[in-house]
Design a protein around this motif. Structure first.
Motif, PDB file in Angstrom:
ATOM      1  N   ASP A   1     -31.987  46.961  49.581  1.00 40.41           N
ATOM      2  CA  ASP A   1     -30.725  46.614  50.607  1.00 40.41           C
ATOM      3  C   ASP A   1     -31.544  46.895  52.102  1.00 40.41           C
ATOM      4  O   ASP A   1     -30.739  47.067  52.893  1.00 40.41           O
ATOM      5  CB  ASP A   1     -29.522  47.437  50.327  1.00 40.41           C
ATOM      6  CG  ASP A   1     -29.946  48.806  50.002  1.00 40.41           C
ATOM      7  OD1 ASP A   1     -31.107  49.433  49.650  1.00 40.41           O
ATOM      8  OD2 ASP A   1     -28.979  49.786  50.027  1.00 40.41           O
ATOM      9  N   VAL A   2     -32.803  47.339  51.971  1.00 43.60           N
ATOM     10  CA  VAL A   2     -33.328  47.584  53.307  1.00 43.60           C
ATOM     11  C   VAL A   2     -34.574  46.439  53.519  1.00 43.60           C
ATOM     12  O   VAL A   2     -35.188  45.847  52.548  1.00 43.60           O
ATOM     13  CB  VAL A   2     -34.178  49.011  53.140  1.00 43.60           C
ATOM     14  CG1 VAL A   2     -35.281  49.155  54.388  1.00 43.60           C
ATOM     15  CG2 VAL A   2     -33.111  50.180  52.943  1.00 43.60           C
ATOM     16  N   SER A   3     -34.597  45.998  54.922  1.00 44.03           N
ATOM     17  CA  SER A   3     -35.629  44.998  55.174  1.00 44.03           C
ATOM     18  C   SER A   3     -37.008  45.331  55.010  1.00 44.03           C
ATOM     19  O   SER A   3     -37.456  46.801  54.645  1.00 44.03           O
ATOM     20  CB  SER A   3     -35.572  44.819  56.780  1.00 44.03           C
ATOM     21  OG  SER A   3     -36.262  46.159  57.435  1.00 44.03           O
ATOM     22  N   ALA A   4     -37.998  44.561  54.832  1.00 42.65           N
ATOM     23  CA  ALA A   4     -39.331  44.480  54.508  1.00 42.65           C
ATOM     24  C   ALA A   4     -39.973  45.489  55.312  1.00 42.65           C
ATOM     25  O   ALA A   4     -40.527  46.627  55.046  1.00 42.65           O
ATOM     26  CB  ALA A   4     -39.933  43.175  54.768  1.00 42.65           C
ATOM     27  N   GLY A   5     -39.627  45.465  56.780  1.00 39.83           N
ATOM     28  CA  GLY A   5     -40.290  46.439  57.602  1.00 39.83           C
ATOM     29  C   GLY A   5     -39.844  47.892  57.331  1.00 39.83           C
ATOM     30  O   GLY A   5     -40.431  48.929  57.348  1.00 39.83           O
ATOM     31  N   GLY A   6     -38.647  48.187  56.979  1.00 39.13           N
ATOM     32  CA  GLY A   6     -37.968  49.262  56.735  1.00 39.13           C
ATOM     33  C   GLY A   6     -38.613  49.813  55.354  1.00 39.13           C
ATOM     34  O   GLY A   6     -38.796  51.269  55.255  1.00 39.13           O
TER      35      GLY A   6
ATOM     36  N   ARG B   1     -41.411  37.876  58.736  1.00 38.32           N
ATOM     37  CA  ARG B   1     -40.178  38.126  57.748  1.00 38.32           C
ATOM     38  C   ARG B   1     -39.986  39.549  57.794  1.00 38.32           C
ATOM     39  O   ARG B   1     -39.478  39.962  56.713  1.00 38.32           O
ATOM     40  CB  ARG B   1     -40.663  37.421  56.457  1.00 38.32           C
ATOM     41  CG  ARG B   1     -41.057  35.946  56.588  1.00 38.32           C
ATOM     42  CD  ARG B   1     -40.718  35.206  54.984  1.00 38.32           C
ATOM     43  NE  ARG B   1     -39.458  35.604  54.518  1.00 38.32           N
ATOM     44  CZ  ARG B   1     -38.939  35.134  53.417  1.00 38.32           C
ATOM     45  NH1 ARG B   1     -39.759  34.282  52.626  1.00 38.32           N
ATOM     46  NH2 ARG B   1     -37.704  35.288  53.005  1.00 38.32           N
ATOM     47  N   VAL B   2     -40.402  40.298  58.683  1.00 38.93           N
ATOM     48  CA  VAL B   2     -40.274  41.720  58.757  1.00 38.93           C
ATOM     49  C   VAL B   2     -39.063  42.248  58.475  1.00 38.93           C
ATOM     50  O   VAL B   2     -38.578  43.270  57.986  1.00 38.93           O
ATOM     51  CB  VAL B   2     -41.004  42.210  60.080  1.00 38.93           C
ATOM     52  CG1 VAL B   2     -40.144  41.996  61.218  1.00 38.93           C
ATOM     53  CG2 VAL B   2     -41.100  43.717  60.054  1.00 38.93           C
ATOM     54  N   ASP B   3     -37.968  41.134  59.043  1.00 34.83           N
ATOM     55  CA  ASP B   3     -36.419  42.088  58.819  1.00 34.83           C
ATOM     56  C   ASP B   3     -35.750  41.336  57.951  1.00 34.83           C
ATOM     57  O   ASP B   3     -34.681  41.539  57.810  1.00 34.83           O
ATOM     58  CB  ASP B   3     -35.939  41.598  60.292  1.00 34.83           C
ATOM     59  CG  ASP B   3     -36.350  42.324  61.558  1.00 34.83           C
ATOM     60  OD1 ASP B   3     -36.680  43.439  61.704  1.00 34.83           O
ATOM     61  OD2 ASP B   3     -36.388  41.939  62.658  1.00 34.83           O
ATOM     62  N   ASP B   4     -36.437  40.598  57.018  1.00 32.63           N
ATOM     63  CA  ASP B   4     -35.780  39.941  55.853  1.00 32.63           C
ATOM     64  C   ASP B   4     -35.779  40.959  54.558  1.00 32.63           C
ATOM     65  O   ASP B   4     -36.552  41.957  54.552  1.00 32.63           O
ATOM     66  CB  ASP B   4     -36.723  38.762  55.270  1.00 32.63           C
ATOM     67  CG  ASP B   4     -36.552  37.784  56.228  1.00 32.63           C
ATOM     68  OD1 ASP B   4     -35.794  37.868  57.356  1.00 32.63           O
ATOM     69  OD2 ASP B   4     -37.057  36.620  56.220  1.00 32.63           O
ATOM     70  N   LEU B   5     -34.700  40.719  53.905  1.00 36.49           N
ATOM     71  CA  LEU B   5     -34.456  41.816  52.728  1.00 36.49           C
ATOM     72  C   LEU B   5     -35.507  41.340  51.357  1.00 36.49           C
ATOM     73  O   LEU B   5     -35.541  39.985  51.403  1.00 36.49           O
ATOM     74  CB  LEU B   5     -33.113  41.490  52.298  1.00 36.49           C
ATOM     75  CG  LEU B   5     -31.833  42.174  53.331  1.00 36.49           C
ATOM     76  CD1 LEU B   5     -30.486  42.149  52.609  1.00 36.49           C
ATOM     77  CD2 LEU B   5     -32.346  43.800  53.709  1.00 36.49           C
ATOM     78  N   PRO B   6     -35.928  42.335  51.033  1.00 32.77           N
ATOM     79  CA  PRO B   6     -36.781  41.704  49.803  1.00 32.77           C
ATOM     80  C   PRO B   6     -36.035  41.057  48.779  1.00 32.77           C
ATOM     81  O   PRO B   6     -36.721  40.398  48.036  1.00 32.77           O
ATOM     82  CB  PRO B   6     -37.032  43.138  49.101  1.00 32.77           C
ATOM     83  CG  PRO B   6     -36.762  44.203  50.042  1.00 32.77           C
ATOM     84  CD  PRO B   6     -35.557  43.648  50.994  1.00 32.77           C
ATOM     85  N   GLN B   7     -34.874  41.116  48.798  1.00 39.88           N
ATOM     86  CA  GLN B   7     -33.859  39.773  47.823  1.00 39.88           C
ATOM     87  C   GLN B   7     -34.552  38.532  47.868  1.00 39.88           C
ATOM     88  O   GLN B   7     -34.329  37.918  47.138  1.00 39.88           O
ATOM     89  CB  GLN B   7     -32.706  40.162  47.992  1.00 39.88           C
ATOM     90  CG  GLN B   7     -32.002  41.511  47.174  1.00 39.88           C
ATOM     91  CD  GLN B   7     -30.791  42.319  47.845  1.00 39.88           C
ATOM     92  OE1 GLN B   7     -30.591  41.832  49.139  1.00 39.88           O
ATOM     93  NE2 GLN B   7     -30.022  42.667  46.927  1.00 39.88           N
ATOM     94  N   THR B   8     -34.698  38.297  49.129  1.00 40.05           N
ATOM     95  CA  THR B   8     -34.994  36.886  49.474  1.00 40.05           C
ATOM     96  C   THR B   8     -36.600  36.656  49.165  1.00 40.05           C
ATOM     97  O   THR B   8     -37.010  35.519  49.695  1.00 40.05           O
ATOM     98  CB  THR B   8     -34.744  36.614  51.222  1.00 40.05           C
ATOM     99  OG1 THR B   8     -35.677  37.242  51.809  1.00 40.05           O
ATOM    100  CG2 THR B   8     -33.220  37.054  51.367  1.00 40.05           C
TER     101      THR B   8
END
Lengths: 266, 260, 289
Positions: B107-112, B146-153
Motif C-alpha cells: 500500500d506504499v508507492s515504489a519510491g516509498g 513509475r516511482v509513485d505507482d503502487l507495487p500492486q500495479t
C-alpha cells in the motif's frame, strides 16, 4: 618450475545411483607443461582426456596426486586448493574453453565475451572493444553481437565460446575440442589465435580430435590410455583400477557422465 | 591476496532444534565479499531455518554467526544485545524473499518502498530520498516514471526487482536470498538472474542464496552447499559439486534435473 | 443519576473524585512512570466510568487520580467550554470531587481537554489532561501491538516517515492535519491526541505537565514540563502549522486556531477562534481597554 606440473593423479567415479559401482577415470598420470608450450592429450574416446582437463580446472575432484600451477608468485596445488583460492586461480591464471557455450540467458554475445575481463576488473569500454575485435576476428557477424547466443548455430556459439576463452591474458588455457564444429576457414583462424597465444608465452593443454588441427598446434603429445575397471562396487579403488572392464560398459559409463553435465546446462 | 582478508560471515557449528528434531546440525562455512554461496537441498533440509538464523530472525541453539564488518569490531550476531542487533541488521543485511509481497509494502508507492530502509537509518531529506529511489528503479530496470505507482500495479517480475532495489539501497554487506526466482516465468527469471549477476559484481556483494533450482544455483553462485536432513553433506565450487557430485543424495539431485 | 450513588461519610472520602483509593494509586503509579519515561505508553487498568468509552474515560480517570479539593478544573471539548461533553464532565467533578470549575484557562489548575490545547500558554502550576482515542501513532500502519512495541523499543520509526513521504509524493506536501506524530525528548514517537497540528508546537518545552489518558486502549503517557517535542518532518519539507487568510471575526486574533462557521442558508461563512475562552478574554480585554 613448469607452468603446470601434474604428478600421479588418480580419480574414480562412484555411481551411488547404480549400486555404488566405481568407475576409474584416471590413474597414476604424471606430466609437466612448460611456459609457451601447447600440449595435446591423445587417446581414444573415453580414455579420460576431458576428465584430466576438468581436474586441472578443479571441476572434477582429484583423489590422489597433485596438480601444481604457478598462480602469480605462488604455487597452488589445485588438487587440494580451497574453493576461494580456486576462484582466484580461475579468474587470473587458468582458463577453460569447452566445446559447448554455457549460455547465460538474456546476455548478449558481446557482453558474454567481455565478462571474464570485467571480472578481472577491466574498464567496461576496453573490455567491450576487445570483445568486439575478437568476435570480428572469429567471423561472428556484427549483427549477432547484441543478441544472446542461445539461438546461434553450433559453429557460431563455439566461436563466441572461443572468444570468451581467449580474451583474457590467463597464462594457462585448457582447450577441450574448441573447434569441433568449425569449418576449415574458421579452424584456420583458431590455429592462428592459438599460435599467437603461444608466442605470447601462454601455456595450453588441449584435446583435439581433428588430426589437422592437432598437427598444426601441438608441440608435444601426452598419451592418455583408457583404464580398465571391475564392476564390483565394494572393491577398494586401487584394486578396481587394475581389473579389466569390457569396452562396451566403459562407453556406457562415459555416456552416463555426460548426463550429469548436460543436465545442468539449461 | 584477498584470501587472507577476513570473511564477512563466519558460521561455526550452527545447530537448531525443533521439537527434538535437528533442523540444522553443526553447520559451518565462511563467506567473503564478492562471493555467492548457493544452498541447495530438498524442502525440509534446513535451508530456510539456516537462512532465518543468519537473518537474525531466529536464534540458533548452538554455534556462532560471526560478522566482520568495516568500521567495527568482529561480533557474534546472536551474542549482541537485542537492541544492538536490531539496530545493526538493517544497515548491513538485506533479505530477498521468494514472494515479493513478503518484502514489500503493497500500500506504499515504489519510491516509498525503496526509501523506507534509508529513512529507518535516519535519512531525512525528501529530495535526496526521491532521487535515490529513482536511481535504484533504473538500476533494477524499472521505468523511474513509475516511482509513485503502487507495487500492486506491477508485474510479478517487477515486484521482485523492486524488492531487490529496496534490499540493496542501503548497500548492505550481506544479502540473503530465499528462492529469489521461484514462481516467476522463465523469461522473467532470466532477466532477474542477469540483474542479480550484475549487482553482485557491481557492489561486490556477499550473497547467500537458497534455491532448489540447480540451474539458478550454477549461474549465480561460486560455491554450493548441499543440505540434507539438517546437515551439510557436500560443499565445493559450484561446477565441481554439480559435475562431480560425491554424495549419493547430490548425485540423485543432479540426475533428477529435467533436461530441455 | 449521581444522586443515586451513596457518596457520604467515610465512603465518600474513600472514593473521593469517584475512583477508590486503590485504583487511584494504580493510576498514579502509571502516571509517575509515564512522566519518568516521556512519551512512553504505560498500560493501566481501566475502570468503569459513568460515560461511554471513547467519550473521555481515560482523561476522566487521570483527572480523578490527580485532582484535590483545592484544584480548579476547566474542561474543554474542541476548544469550547459549553459543549455537552465538557459541561457534563465539569459537573461530574464538581459533584464527586467538590472542586471549583472555571471556563478561564488562566484560573484553572487542571485543564482536561479533547482535540485542542488552549491558546494561552499554560504555566508551571497547571496540568493539561488530554483525552486520547488512539495512543499508538503507528497503529494505522501496523496493526500488531507486538510489532509496534518492538518498533518503539528499537526506535525504528522509518515507517512513520514513509507516511509523510507518501503524502509529499502524492499531494506535494504533508497533508496530515490532525494527530500529527511527535518525537518526545528525541526518543519515543507519540501521538499528541487528535489535536490539529497547529497545537503541536505548544507541547514543545511547555511549562505545564501534559498527561494523556486513553481509556479504551488502557494507556497513559506524558510529556513532562520543558521537554523537547518535535513534530516529525523532512529536512526539505519542514513541519508547518496551519495558516488562515483571515483573522477571528469576533476578536480579531491572528494567532489562534480558527473554526469556519456557517452563517446562513446561502453558504456564507466566517472564521472565529476555536478556543472560546481565549476569544472571550480578548474581547473583554479589548472592552476594558
Amino acid at each position: 618450475m613448469p607452468v603446470l606440473h601434474v604428478s600421479n593423479i588418480g580419480k574414480q567415479f562412484v555411481m551411488h545411483l547404480r549400486g555404488g559401482i566405481r568407475i576409474p577415470a584416471i590413474s597414476n598420470l604424471s606430466f609437466s607443461v612448460e611456459r609457451g608450450e601447447c600440449v595435446v592429450l591423445n587417446g581414444p574416446s573415453g580414455a579420460g582426456k576431458s576428465s584430466v582437463l576438468k581436474m586441472v580446472y578443479g571441476t572434477y575432484e582429484t583423489e590422489n596426486g597433485g596438480i601444481l600451477v604457478r598462480h602469480g608468485d605462488r604455487i597452488i596445488d589445485i588438487a587440494s586448493a580451497d574453493p576461494l583460492v580456486m576462484k582466484q586461480v580461475r579468474r587470473t591464471t587458468v582458463g577453460y574453453v569447452s566445446q559447448f557455450l554455457r549460455v547465460v540467458p538474456r546476455i548478449s554475445a558481446r557482453d558474454l565475451v567481455a565478462e571474464p575481463l570485467l571480472a578481472e576488473g577491466e574498464h567496461h569500454d576496453v573490455a567491450i572493444s576487445r570483445a568486439e575485435a575478437l568476435l570480428d576476428r572469429l567471423n561472428v557477424p556484427e549483427s549477432l553481437w547484441a543478441l544472446p547466443p542461445a539461438t546461434f548455430s553450433g559453429g557460431e556459439q563455439q566461436r563466441v565460446n572461443i572468444a570468451r576463452g581467449f580474451i583474457t591474458q590467463h597464462p594457462l588455457l585448457l582447450l577441450d575440442e574448441p573447434s569441433a564444429s568449425l569449418d576449415a576457414r574458421n579452424r584456420q583462424i583458431v590455429i592462428e589465435l592459438i599460435n599467437k597465444k603461444k608466442a605470447a608465452g601462454v601455456t595450453m593443454l588441449c584435446i583435439f580430435h581433428d588430426a589437422e588441427m592437432r598437427e598444426a598446434v601441438a608441440d608435444r603429445f601426452i598419451e592418455v590410455s583408457p583404464l580398465l575397471s571391475g564392476q564390483n562396487g565394494s572393491e577398494p579403488s586401487s584394486d578396481a583400477s587394475k581389473t579389466p572392464m569390457p569396452p562396451s560398459s566403459r562407453a556406457q559409463s562415459t555416456q552416463k557422465r555426460r548426463g550429469y553435465l548436460s543436465g545442468i546446462r539449461t | 591476496m584477498s584470501d587472507v582478508v577476513k570473511p564477512v560471515l563466519q558460521v561455526n557449528g550452527l545447530t537448531k532444534v525443533f521439537d527434538r528434531r535437528l533442523a540444522c546440525q553443526d553447520i559451518s562455512f565462511t563467506l567473503h565479499r564478492g562471493e555467492v554461496l548457493g544452498i541447495v537441498g530438498e524442502s525440509g533440509s534446513g535451508k530456510s531455518t539456516l537462512l532465518k538464523c543468519l537473518a537474525g530472525l531466529m536464534p540458533p541453539d548452538a554455534g556462532n554467526i560471526t560478522l566482520s564488518l568495516p568500521d567495527r569490531e568482529e561480533c557474534d550476531l546472536w551474542r549482541l544485545e537485542e537492541a544492538e542487533r536490531e539496530r545493526l541488521l538493517p544497515t548491513i543485511l538485506a533479505i530477498i524473499h521468494q514472494n515479493a509481497r513478503d518484502g514489500l509494502r503493497l500500500d506504499v508507492s515504489a519510491g516509498g518502498n525503496i526509501s523506507e530502509p534509508l529513512m529507518t537509518n535516519g535519512h531525512r531529506h525528501y529530495g535526496t530520498l526521491r532521487s535515490v529511489a529513482m536511481e535504484w528503479l533504473k538500476n533494477v530496470e524499472i521505468d523511474p516514471a513509475r516511482v509513485d505507482d503502487l507495487p500492486q500495479t506491477f508485474s510479478g517480475g517487477m515486484q521482485q526487482r523492486l524488492q531487490i532495489a529496496r534490499g540493496l539501497v542501503t548497500h548492505p554487506q550481506l544479502v540473503l536470498m530465499d528462492e529469489p526466482t521461484g514462481g516467476l516465468d522463465v523469461s522473467v527469471q532470466a532477466k532477474l538472474l542477469d540483474l542479480l549477476r550484475r549487482l553482485v559484481r557491481e557492489f561486490n556483494l556477499a550473497v547467500v542464496i537458497v534455491t532448489h533450482d540447480l540451474g539458478v544455483a550454477r549461474l549465480l553462485s561460486d560455491r554450493l552447499m548441499v543440505m540434507q536432513s539438517g546437515r551439510v553433506i557436500e560443499t565445493g565450487l559450484s561446477d565441481r559439486v554439480l559435475e562431480d557430485p560425491r554424495q549419493p543424495y547430490t548425485q540423485l539431485l543432479v540426475s533428477s534435473v529435467l533436461q530441455v | 443519576m449521581l444522586d443515586d450513588l451513596a457518596l457520604n461519610g467515610e465512603a465518600e472520602e474513600y472514593s473521593y473524585g469517584f475512583l477508590d483509593e486503590q485504583t487511584k494509586r494504580m493510576i498514579r503509579r502509571a502516571i509517575l512512570k509515564a512522566v519518568s519515561i516521556p512519551g512512553y505508553q504505560v498500560p493501566f487498568g481501566d475502570r468503569e466510568i459513568p460515560l461511554p468509552p471513547g467519550w473521555g474515560t481515560g482523561g476522566i480517570q487521570v483527572t480523578a487520580s490527580i485532582i484535590g479539593k483545592t484544584d480548579c478544573l476547566k474542561v474543554i471539548d474542541q476548544g469550547a467550554d459549553d459543549t455537552t461533553n465538557a459541561v457534563s464532565i465539569r459537573r461530574f467533578f464538581a459533584r464527586v470531587a467538590r472542586v471549583n470549575t472555571t471556563e478561564s484557562t488562566g484560573e484553572a489548575t487542571i485543564v482536561q481537554s479533547r482535540h485542542r490545547i488552549p491558546e494561552r500558554p499554560l504555566q508551571d502550576d497547571q496540568i493539561l489532561v488530554m483525552q486520547v482515542p488512539q495512543p499508538e501513532p503507528l497503529r494505522r500502519l501496523v496493526t500488531s501491538e507486538v510489532e509496534t512495541r518492538k518498533l518503539h523499543a528499537f526506535a525504528r520509526y522509518g515507517l512513520m516517515q514513509v507516511r509523510l513521504y507518501e503524502d509529499i509524493a502524492r499531494y506535494g506536501n504533508i497533508v496530515m492535519s490532525h494527530d500529527y506524530p511527535v518525537r518526545v525528548h528525541d526518543r519515543y514517537l507519540a501521538s499528541p491526541s487528535p489535536v490539529p497540528k497547529f497545537d503541536n508546537p505548544k507541547l514543545h518545552r511547555s511549562r505545564a505537565l501534559t498527561i494523556f489518558g486513553a481509556g479504551r486502549e488502557r494507556r497513559i503517557y506524558a510529556i513532562p514540563p520543558f521537554t523537547d517535542v518535535r513534530s516529525i518532518d523532512f529536512d526539505d519539507h519542514p513541519f508547518e502549522r496551519q495558516k488562515w487568510q483571515s483573522c477571528c471575526a469576533r476578536c480579531g486574533a491572528e494567532d489562534s486556531y480558527l473554526d469556519e462557521m456557517l452563517l446562513d442558508d446561502a453558504g456564507n461563512t466566517q472564521f472565529v477562534c476555536s478556543d472560546t475562552s481565549y476569544c472571550n478574554d480578548r474581547l473583554s480585554e479589548g472592552a476594558s481597554r
